[in-house]
Design an enzyme around this catalytic site. Structure first.
Site, mmCIF file in Angstrom:
data_model
loop_
_atom_site.group_PDB
_atom_site.id
_atom_site.type_symbol
_atom_site.label_atom_id
_atom_site.label_comp_id
_atom_site.label_asym_id
_atom_site.label_seq_id
_atom_site.Cartn_x
_atom_site.Cartn_y
_atom_site.Cartn_z
ATOM 1 N N LEU A 106 0.889 -1.162 0.000
ATOM 2 C CA LEU A 106 0.000 0.000 0.000
ATOM 3 C C LEU A 106 0.922 1.206 0.000
ATOM 4 C CD1 LEU A 106 -2.842 -0.665 2.643
ATOM 5 C CD2 LEU A 106 -3.066 -0.631 0.160
ATOM 6 N N ASP A 107 0.500 2.252 -0.691
ATOM 7 C CA ASP A 107 1.345 3.449 -0.731
ATOM 8 C C ASP A 107 1.509 4.044 0.670
ATOM 9 O OD1 ASP A 107 1.464 3.193 -3.459
ATOM 10 O OD2 ASP A 107 -0.155 4.634 -3.845
ATOM 11 N N PHE A 108 2.557 4.823 0.823
ATOM 12 C CA PHE A 108 2.856 5.528 2.081
ATOM 13 C C PHE A 108 1.628 6.288 2.602
ATOM 14 C CE2 PHE A 108 4.882 9.373 4.069
ATOM 15 C CZ PHE A 108 5.549 8.712 5.092
#
Ligand code: URA
Length: 238
Positions: A106-108
């Site tokens: 998952l993105d930051f």
């Protein structure tokens, strides 16, 4: 320190053989503990401390597979190391002594459902294209995408030279001048949801994954996690 257990039980836990068969092997002199051949029953060992060998090879206990569902907060990376020194999701699982890794990414700045496990087989199965695991996201997008824009995403759009697979979308709510949209995809291309909405001119403002397959995040608070049962794992593939 681990407790003592009977040698037969230890061999069975390591997946060498059944406890009964282990007794036969012990009688035959196939098992050593700390370099000494054992012939009699009743010997105990301390897992992780005693060195047990079977037919000349050291045997080790298998780690039990564990599965956690974490509600990832924004501001964490899903890699195991970060050259920029940003916080790492595995640090949020504070009561598991085993080495866990996240399944997929998952993105930051994305929050929501993230699986963590020490089971490489399951991780591979979830990510393999032949097991079509739907992933559900709630995206807050800029503006109000109309039906035809959402239908384009449902059918598939060209992103970096490759069409996205069919997706399912529905509008959940209007929020000021923006819209909360649910999107279900089964691919996992990098930044896929953000790129899809950017493609139709409605960039993502905030993104949250709410489910893997039929395994839903539910009421799990941000930064909280729970241990999954085998029934939970099965829901991933429904
Ligand atoms: N799609 C994205 O763009 N970002 C995520 O974190 C997950 C899916």
């Amino acid at each position: 320190m681990s407790d003592k257990i009977r040698l037969q039980k230890f061999l069975a836990q390591c997946g060498i053989c059944s406890r009964r068969k282990a007794e036969e092997y012990i009688q035959q002199g196939d098992v050593t503990v700390d370099g000494v051949i054992i012939h009699e029953m009743g010997v105990t060992v301390v897992p992780g401390i005693s060195e047990v060998s079977f037919k000349g090879k050291v045997v080790a206990e298998k780690e039990p597979p564990v599965y956690y569902l974490l509600n990832k907060p924004r501001g964490y990376v899903t890699t195991l190391k970060d050259p920029q020194g940003r916080p790492i999701v595995t640090a949020l699982i504070t009561d598991c002594p085993l080495r866990l890794f996240p399944v997929g990414r998952l993105d930051f700045d994305t929050e929501g459902a993230l699986l963590l496990t020490n089971d490489g087989n399951l991780a591979q199965k979830i990510q393999h294209p032949s097991h079509i695991t739907d992933k559900t996201y709630e995206a807050l997008v800029r503006g109000n995408p109309n039906d035809s824009a959402l239908q384009r995403l449902e059918k598939g759009v060209m992103i970096e030279g490759k069409m996205t697979s069919p997706a399912r979308l529905r509008r959940l709510a209007k929020k000021g001048g923006n819209t909360l949209v649910e999107i279900v995809i089964h691919e996992g291309r990098k930044h896929q949801v953000k790129k899809m909405f950017a493609h139709i001119g409605h960039p993502v403002i905030a993104l949250k994954r709410t489910a893997y397959g039929k395994l839903r995040l539910g009421k799990l608070g941000i930064g909280k996690y729970r241990l999954l049962s085998s029934a939970d794992i099965n829901r991933i593939f429904l």
